[in-house]
Design a protein around this motif. Sequence first.
Motif: not given
Length: 170
Positions: A114-116, A138-140, A145-147, A166-169
């Motif tokens: 849903r963004g980052f 978020t659950r990353v 995070v490296v990718k 940091v992707p928001v998942q």
Amino acid sequence: MGVVTDVRVRQPRTNDVVSDRFVVTGLGAGFEGTIGIRVLGPGGRVLATDSAQSSGGGIGVGDFVARVRVPDPPRAGTRLTVQVFGDNPGLPDEGPSPGFNTRTVEVICFPDSRGFLIYRVEAGDTLTAIVRKLRPFTRVTVNQVVKANPRIEDPDEIQVGWRLRVPVQD
């Protein structure tokens, strides 16, 4: 007559983090004003196709926008290639493939994101600590995070002041 066509991509930018649905915008021209869009996965496999209509119509360069959907997205952190081009309605052996003035943009896909968040690295931070701090949002994983941050060459070496995506998942 010296009239030429052109295509420029304004969004996404190289290394942008995108979901399995994202917006492609720019300026361009194509046959009858049609701009073609392809999303390629690893190995060049076509994952999605779409098109947009240039406001310049069939004779001029104009702005365009499309919301692209990747129906069967790859796993989180996969690099994708977005190709944007002036549509080529000719036969397969006529004109360039996939179209005229092809532009490519490399992006990083995190399906269902849903963004980052943007996190500024502080003294004493490690990627593991950052992932733990952000767990309420978020659950990353550290690997994700490296990718999402191509500047990280070694996960054990991050620098104070870096701004990390940091992707928001869920």
